[in-house]
Design a protein around this motif. Structure first.
Motif, PDB file in Angstrom:
ATOM      1  N   LEU A  99       0.846  -1.190   0.000  1.00 25.97           N
ATOM      2  CA  LEU A  99       0.000   0.000   0.000  1.00 25.97           C
ATOM      3  C   LEU A  99       0.884   1.244   0.000  1.00 25.97           C
ATOM      4  CD1 LEU A  99      -2.979   0.960   0.190  1.00 25.97           C
ATOM      5  CD2 LEU A  99      -2.710   0.971   2.686  1.00 25.97           C
ATOM      6  N   ILE A 100       0.447   2.275  -0.771  1.00 20.06           N
ATOM      7  CA  ILE A 100       1.168   3.546  -0.833  1.00 20.06           C
ATOM      8  C   ILE A 100       0.176   4.671  -0.598  1.00 20.06           C
ATOM      9  CG2 ILE A 100       2.498   5.114  -2.267  1.00 20.06           C
ATOM     10  CD1 ILE A 100       3.549   2.713  -3.790  1.00 20.06           C
ATOM     11  N   LYS A 101       0.582   5.658   0.258  1.00 16.69           N
ATOM     12  CA  LYS A 101      -0.247   6.828   0.516  1.00 16.69           C
ATOM     13  C   LYS A 101       0.638   8.065   0.532  1.00 16.69           C
ATOM     14  CE  LYS A 101      -3.601   4.334   3.402  1.00 16.69           C
ATOM     15  NZ  LYS A 101      -4.244   4.272   4.729  1.00 16.69           N
ATOM     16  N   SER A 112      -3.638   7.395  -2.778  1.00 15.14           N
ATOM     17  CA  SER A 112      -3.654   6.088  -2.133  1.00 15.14           C
ATOM     18  C   SER A 112      -3.947   5.059  -3.200  1.00 15.14           C
ATOM     19  CB  SER A 112      -4.707   6.024  -1.028  1.00 15.14           C
ATOM     20  OG  SER A 112      -4.779   4.709  -0.514  1.00 15.14           O
ATOM     21  N   THR A 113      -3.324   3.906  -3.070  1.00 15.87           N
ATOM     22  CA  THR A 113      -3.658   2.828  -3.990  1.00 15.87           C
ATOM     23  C   THR A 113      -5.096   2.374  -3.798  1.00 15.87           C
ATOM     24  OG1 THR A 113      -2.689   1.313  -2.368  1.00 15.87           O
ATOM     25  CG2 THR A 113      -1.292   1.984  -4.200  1.00 15.87           C
ATOM     26  N   ASN A 114      -5.679   2.729  -2.671  1.00 15.82           N
ATOM     27  CA  ASN A 114      -7.103   2.516  -2.436  1.00 15.82           C
ATOM     28  C   ASN A 114      -7.805   3.844  -2.714  1.00 15.82           C
ATOM     29  OD1 ASN A 114      -9.659   1.746  -1.621  1.00 15.82           O
ATOM     30  ND2 ASN A 114      -9.184   1.880   0.580  1.00 15.82           N
ATOM     31  N   GLY A 176       5.035  10.764   2.670  1.00 19.03           N
ATOM     32  CA  GLY A 176       4.759   9.490   2.036  1.00 19.03           C
ATOM     33  C   GLY A 176       4.575   8.401   3.080  1.00 19.03           C
ATOM     34  N   GLU A 177       3.654   7.504   2.773  1.00 24.17           N
ATOM     35  CA  GLU A 177       3.381   6.386   3.684  1.00 24.17           C
ATOM     36  C   GLU A 177       3.307   5.112   2.857  1.00 24.17           C
ATOM     37  OE1 GLU A 177      -0.046   4.860   6.882  1.00 24.17           O
ATOM     38  OE2 GLU A 177      -0.260   6.792   5.837  1.00 24.17           O
ATOM     39  N   VAL A 178       4.131   4.147   3.226  1.00 24.45           N
ATOM     40  CA  VAL A 178       4.125   2.871   2.513  1.00 24.45           C
ATOM     41  C   VAL A 178       3.940   1.750   3.526  1.00 24.45           C
ATOM     42  CG1 VAL A 178       5.567   3.709   0.634  1.00 24.45           C
ATOM     43  CG2 VAL A 178       6.642   2.683   2.650  1.00 24.45           C
TER      44      VAL A 178
END
Length: 472
Positions: A99-101, A112-114, A176-178
């Motif tokens: 997941l990436i945000k 977001s990938t979502n 960034g959040e992974v």
């Protein structure tokens, strides 16, 4: 904490000192190993997580940084940038990264990938810390609201937050959040925890065994000492009982000896009175017979020699004196006070001297050996006062309480020589005999004599009634 202890003198115990030590040591070591393993694993986890966070920050700087430059002037990403970011998870990189945000400074989700959560705000401490320039990483099981759609993964993920800078500057334009797959790291941490417990157990087990052997040996020594002590106590009690029995036998023997001695003296006195004294009396009668004198005057026989009559009279006097000292007067039916008064009166009649007496009230039921001893003390003490103290200041004092009787016989004579206490008097038993008699009754005896001051005999005797002890 108070532990159950071994029963003294027992060979076995349900919960002895060694067992107590094993239980306490096992609990202590188990807790210590758990805490140590936890501390080590947490330290390693922190170090590994920091390493993973730094790697994630580098990844975000390389792959997310170029696409996030648009956020320096806009709150949204262009479709081209979104497409590039989506393509990151489609290759081999997607096997590791789930997941990436990308977050704006106001905690708005810019990418977001979502796609369902884009544009929503989800403030959190890691995002705030990342906007301050800090890189952080932790395990995340997708419990937050913004990860509701990803919970179906059911795998531990490593959540990493890192700042995204404007190109060529230190200005943070986004965060960034992974989420990386953390199963491998979690497995490594679990192995490390088990390994830590194993190392601690391998180190502490020999120590525990050595301590257990030492404690068990000490326990055996203590048990042996306790057994030996109990045996010594039992032997001491047995010896004390035997000594007490022997002491009672000795006391009875002394009393019996005193009583036998009294009977012997009485028998000797009666024999002297009934034998030699009667014969000497007859001799005097014959020598002083008027018929014998007339016949002698008529020439039939020489007149009796006056020296023979004088010598015979002296022998008779000596025999009477010895008999009087040996034979105990009839004491039956008399009270202790009357017995002592009788001893004083007999002395006054025999010596023609005066005796000052102060006799307090005595118990009426004193045992016979005690009354006999009191009589002999007065008799012997007054005889000594007459023969050695010239009869000066003769005094008898007797007083009693509930436990003892004190008797003192004294004079005001010139005192006596030091060896009188070991000699027998002319008509009595002597000071040594009195001392033995008093000590046989568990009393104390004192003989005090000072030149030109006088002599005193003092005895203290425990009260014994005829109902308790009566030796015939």
């Amino acid at each position: 904490m108070i532990w159950p202890s071994d029963k003294i003198g027992s060979k076995t115990s349900s919960f002895g000192l060694a067992h107590q030590f094993v239980l306490a040591a096992a609990i202590t070591i188990a807790v210590s190993m758990g805490l140590l393993a936890l501390a080590i694993s947490q330290r390693i986890e922190t170090s590994m997580m920091q390493t993973a966070a730094e790697e994630g920050a580098l990844f975000m700087e390389v792959f997310l940084g170029p696409a996030a430059q648009e956020l320096a002037t806009s709150r949204t990403l262009s479709p081209e940038s979104v497409k590039k970011l989506d393509e990151l998870l489609e290759g081999r990189l997607g096997e590791r990264m789930r997941l990436i945000k990308i977050w704006l400074p106001d905690a708005t989700l810019a990418y977001s990938t979502n796609k369902e959560t884009i544009g929503a705000k989800f403030p959190s401490l890691p995002i705030a810390a990342a906007f301050e320039g800090k890189v952080s990483g932790e395990f995340d099981y997708l419990d937050e609201v913004d990860n509701a759609t990803e919970r179906h993964l059911h795998v531990p993920l490593i959540e990493i937050h890192a700042p995204l800078f404007r190109a060529g500057t230190k200005e943070i334009i986004a965060v960034g959040e992974v989420y990386n797959d953390g199963r491998r790291l979690a497995a490594d941490l679990h192995s490390i925890r088990l390994f830590s417990v194993g190392i601690v157990g391998a180190v502490t087990a020999p120590m525990m065994l050595i301590l257990f052997l030492i404690v068990r040996r000490a326990t055996n020594m203590v048990r042996d000492y306790q057994t030996s002590l109990m045996q010594n106590v039992a032997e001491a009690k047995s010896l004390a009982s035997q000594n007490d029995k022997l002491r009672r036998i000795a006391d009875d023997a002394r009393l019996e000896a005193a009583n036998s001695n009294e009977n012997l003296l009485a028998r000797i006195g009666r024999d002297l009175h009934d034998g030699p004294i009667q014969l000497v009396s007859l001799l005097i009668l014959k020598l002083t017979d008027p018929t014998t004198k007339r016949r002698a005057e008529a020439g039939h026989r020489d007149p009796p020699d006056p020296a023979i009559e004088t010598l015979t009279t002296r022998i008779l006097s000596e025999l009477r004196s010895i008999s009087t000292g040996l034979v105990l007067p009839e004491l039956e039916g008399l009270t202790p006070n009357e017995i002592l008064t009788l001893a004083v009166r007999n002395h006054e009649e025999a010596t023609g001297t005066s005796v000052s007496s102060q006799i307090g009230a005595l118990p009426a039921d004193l045992a016979l050996p005690l009354t006999t001893c009191l009589y002999r003390i007065v008799q012997e003490g007054l005889n000594n006062a007459f023969h050695h103290g010239k009869g000066k200041g003769q005094r008898v004092e007797v007083w009693a309480d509930k436990r003892s009787i004190v008797i003192a016989v004294s004079d005001s004579g010139p005192g006596v020589v030091a060896d009188l206490a070991g000699r027998r008097s002319r008509a009595g038993l002597g000071i040594a005999g009195l001392r033995n008699r008093v000590e046989a009754l568990k009393g104390t005896f004192e003989f005090i004599s000072q030149p030109e001051i006088g002599t005193q005999i003092r005895a203290k005797l425990p009260v014994a009634s005829s109902s308790n002890k009566n030796v015939n």
